[in-house]
Design a protein around this motif. Sequence first.
Motif, PDB file in Angstrom:
ATOM      1  N   ALA A  39       0.848  -1.197   0.000  1.00 10.09           N
ATOM      2  CA  ALA A  39       0.000   0.000   0.000  1.00 10.09           C
ATOM      3  C   ALA A  39       0.882   1.245   0.000  1.00 10.09           C
ATOM      4  CB  ALA A  39      -0.909   0.006   1.233  1.00 10.09           C
ATOM      5  N   ARG A  40       0.359   2.310  -0.599  1.00 10.49           N
ATOM      6  CA  ARG A  40       1.039   3.603  -0.533  1.00 10.49           C
ATOM      7  C   ARG A  40       0.842   4.168   0.868  1.00 10.49           C
ATOM      8  NH1 ARG A  40      -1.933   6.697  -4.945  1.00 10.49           N
ATOM      9  NH2 ARG A  40      -3.534   5.243  -4.299  1.00 10.49           N
ATOM     10  N   LEU A  41       1.879   4.812   1.389  1.00 12.40           N
ATOM     11  CA  LEU A  41       1.822   5.376   2.730  1.00 12.40           C
ATOM     12  C   LEU A  41       1.651   6.888   2.659  1.00 12.40           C
ATOM     13  CD1 LEU A  41       4.690   3.391   4.515  1.00 12.40           C
ATOM     14  CD2 LEU A  41       2.244   2.870   4.448  1.00 12.40           C
ATOM     15  N   VAL A  42       0.733   7.395   3.466  1.00 11.62           N
ATOM     16  CA  VAL A  42       0.527   8.836   3.607  1.00 11.62           C
ATOM     17  C   VAL A  42       0.792   9.171   5.066  1.00 11.62           C
ATOM     18  CG1 VAL A  42      -1.088  10.757   3.414  1.00 11.62           C
ATOM     19  CG2 VAL A  42      -1.217   8.874   1.775  1.00 11.62           C
ATOM     20  N   PHE A  43       1.817   9.986   5.295  1.00 15.60           N
ATOM     21  CA  PHE A  43       2.199  10.388   6.645  1.00 15.60           C
ATOM     22  C   PHE A  43       1.589  11.752   6.946  1.00 15.60           C
ATOM     23  CE2 PHE A  43       5.434   7.468   5.235  1.00 15.60           C
ATOM     24  CZ  PHE A  43       5.749   6.730   6.353  1.00 15.60           C
ATOM     25  N   LEU A  44       0.926  11.862   8.085  1.00 11.89           N
ATOM     26  CA  LEU A  44       0.380  13.142   8.533  1.00 11.89           C
ATOM     27  C   LEU A  44       1.144  13.584   9.770  1.00 11.89           C
ATOM     28  CD1 LEU A  44      -2.158  11.567   7.148  1.00 11.89           C
ATOM     29  CD2 LEU A  44      -3.432  13.405   8.170  1.00 11.89           C
ATOM     30  N   THR A  45       1.635  14.814   9.754  1.00  6.76           N
ATOM     31  CA  THR A  45       2.249  15.354  10.966  1.00  6.76           C
ATOM     32  C   THR A  45       1.129  15.794  11.902  1.00  6.76           C
ATOM     33  OG1 THR A  45       2.413  17.581  10.052  1.00  6.76           O
ATOM     34  CG2 THR A  45       4.327  16.133   9.760  1.00  6.76           C
ATOM     35  N   PRO A  46       1.401  15.829  13.202  1.00  4.76           N
ATOM     36  CA  PRO A  46       0.361  16.250  14.150  1.00  4.76           C
ATOM     37  C   PRO A  46       0.034  17.733  14.011  1.00  4.76           C
ATOM     38  CG  PRO A  46       2.351  15.506  15.307  1.00  4.76           C
ATOM     39  CD  PRO A  46       2.631  15.436  13.847  1.00  4.76           C
ATOM     40  N   LEU A  47      -1.168  18.081  14.439  1.00  9.63           N
ATOM     41  CA  LEU A  47      -1.563  19.490  14.512  1.00  9.63           C
ATOM     42  C   LEU A  47      -0.857  20.162  15.676  1.00  9.63           C
ATOM     43  CD1 LEU A  47      -5.422  19.250  14.131  1.00  9.63           C
ATOM     44  CD2 LEU A  47      -3.852  20.325  12.544  1.00  9.63           C
ATOM     45  N   PRO A  48      -0.451  21.414  15.520  1.00 10.86           N
ATOM     46  CA  PRO A  48       0.109  22.118  16.682  1.00 10.86           C
ATOM     47  C   PRO A  48      -0.979  22.356  17.725  1.00 10.86           C
ATOM     48  CG  PRO A  48      -0.101  23.608  14.808  1.00 10.86           C
ATOM     49  CD  PRO A  48      -0.480  22.242  14.324  1.00 10.86           C
ATOM     50  N   ASP A  86       1.686  17.803   5.749  1.00  3.45           N
ATOM     51  CA  ASP A  86       2.307  18.482   6.877  1.00  3.45           C
ATOM     52  C   ASP A  86       1.319  19.427   7.559  1.00  3.45           C
ATOM     53  OD1 ASP A  86       4.070  19.505   8.712  1.00  3.45           O
ATOM     54  OD2 ASP A  86       5.661  19.886   7.244  1.00  3.45           O
ATOM     55  N   LEU A  87       0.471  18.853   8.397  1.00  6.84           N
ATOM     56  CA  LEU A  87      -0.527  19.649   9.116  1.00  6.84           C
ATOM     57  C   LEU A  87       0.136  20.603  10.104  1.00  6.84           C
ATOM     58  CD1 LEU A  87      -3.108  16.812   9.888  1.00  6.84           C
ATOM     59  CD2 LEU A  87      -3.183  18.498   8.046  1.00  6.84           C
ATOM     60  N   PHE A  88       1.224  20.160  10.722  1.00  4.01           N
ATOM     61  CA  PHE A  88       1.907  21.003  11.701  1.00  4.01           C
ATOM     62  C   PHE A  88       2.378  22.299  11.051  1.00  4.01           C
ATOM     63  CE2 PHE A  88       5.449  22.519  14.239  1.00  4.01           C
ATOM     64  CZ  PHE A  88       4.949  22.429  15.525  1.00  4.01           C
ATOM     65  N   ALA A  89       3.077  22.180   9.922  1.00  2.00           N
ATOM     66  CA  ALA A  89       3.600  23.375   9.245  1.00  2.00           C
ATOM     67  C   ALA A  89       2.469  24.235   8.702  1.00  2.00           C
ATOM     68  CB  ALA A  89       4.543  22.970   8.115  1.00  2.00           C
ATOM     69  N   ARG A  90       1.467  23.619   8.095  1.00  2.00           N
ATOM     70  CA  ARG A  90       0.378  24.377   7.470  1.00  2.00           C
ATOM     71  C   ARG A  90      -0.397  25.205   8.490  1.00  2.00           C
ATOM     72  NH1 ARG A  90      -2.337  24.670   2.378  1.00  2.00           N
ATOM     73  NH2 ARG A  90      -4.128  25.955   2.781  1.00  2.00           N
ATOM     74  N   VAL A  91      -0.799  24.581   9.588  1.00  2.00           N
ATOM     75  CA  VAL A  91      -1.583  25.302  10.592  1.00  2.00           C
ATOM     76  C   VAL A  91      -0.703  26.340  11.298  1.00  2.00           C
ATOM     77  CG1 VAL A  91      -2.907  25.064  12.735  1.00  2.00           C
ATOM     78  CG2 VAL A  91      -3.259  23.451  10.863  1.00  2.00           C
ATOM     79  N   SER A  92       0.571  26.010  11.550  1.00  2.00           N
ATOM     80  CA  SER A  92       1.485  26.979  12.167  1.00  2.00           C
ATOM     81  C   SER A  92       1.656  28.208  11.277  1.00  2.00           C
ATOM     82  CB  SER A  92       2.848  26.338  12.423  1.00  2.00           C
ATOM     83  OG  SER A  92       2.746  25.308  13.372  1.00  2.00           O
ATOM     84  N   GLU A  93       1.806  27.989   9.969  1.00  3.96           N
ATOM     85  CA  GLU A  93       1.940  29.109   9.021  1.00  3.96           C
ATOM     86  C   GLU A  93       0.689  29.970   9.016  1.00  3.96           C
ATOM     87  OE1 GLU A  93       2.769  27.320   5.260  1.00  3.96           O
ATOM     88  OE2 GLU A  93       4.752  26.621   5.876  1.00  3.96           O
TER      89      GLU A  93
END
Length: 188
Positions: A39-48, A86-93
């Motif tokens: 399977a293809r892997l999709v990694f999600l970073t945590p939300l800040p 990259d939820l961490f970077a997106r929400v932080s930005e």
Amino acid sequence: PTVIFLAYGTNESFAGEPGLAPFIKQYEKLCDDVKPTNARLVFLTPLPFERPQPPLPDASQHNGNLGNYAHAIRQLAQRRDGRLVDLFARVSEMREHDAQNRVPRFQHYTADGVTTTPYGYAHLELFLRSELQLGPLTKRERELGGTFRPRNDRSSLTPMNPMTRAEQVRLKIVEKNRLFFHRWRPQN
């Protein structure tokens, strides 16, 4: 499975710097365990973490550690040729942009600094769809998804307008939970 979403790191980040190496080791093992599926892997970073309203404790002071874990997940995704959201970077930005431009934030992504609100989920859905190149919602998806409640709306039995199929199902689940509670936990 053809795609596996991996979203870890929030709870583990409370271990701080000493917990980072064991976290990555376990994450690598998980990746090895699912590798036979192809399977293809999709990694999600945590939300800040967000700063909640008092008297709740301020978990946002922990974002430094969480950022280190998000960075490690970015590197892991690259090593494993996985897709990164990259939820961490997106929400932080977004928060930094709002702060620099003095844009008031009327809605928060979390209710208590950690737990995602329906408003937060709705915006994260749009971001995920964009990152995964899924395109806009179809009419059928909008009908099934319904609308989200405002942050301060605590009612669970009041239907939303319009009454979507998703809302009808949600109300049935609330009723089932109420009946289950009274059946197995009688008040007498």
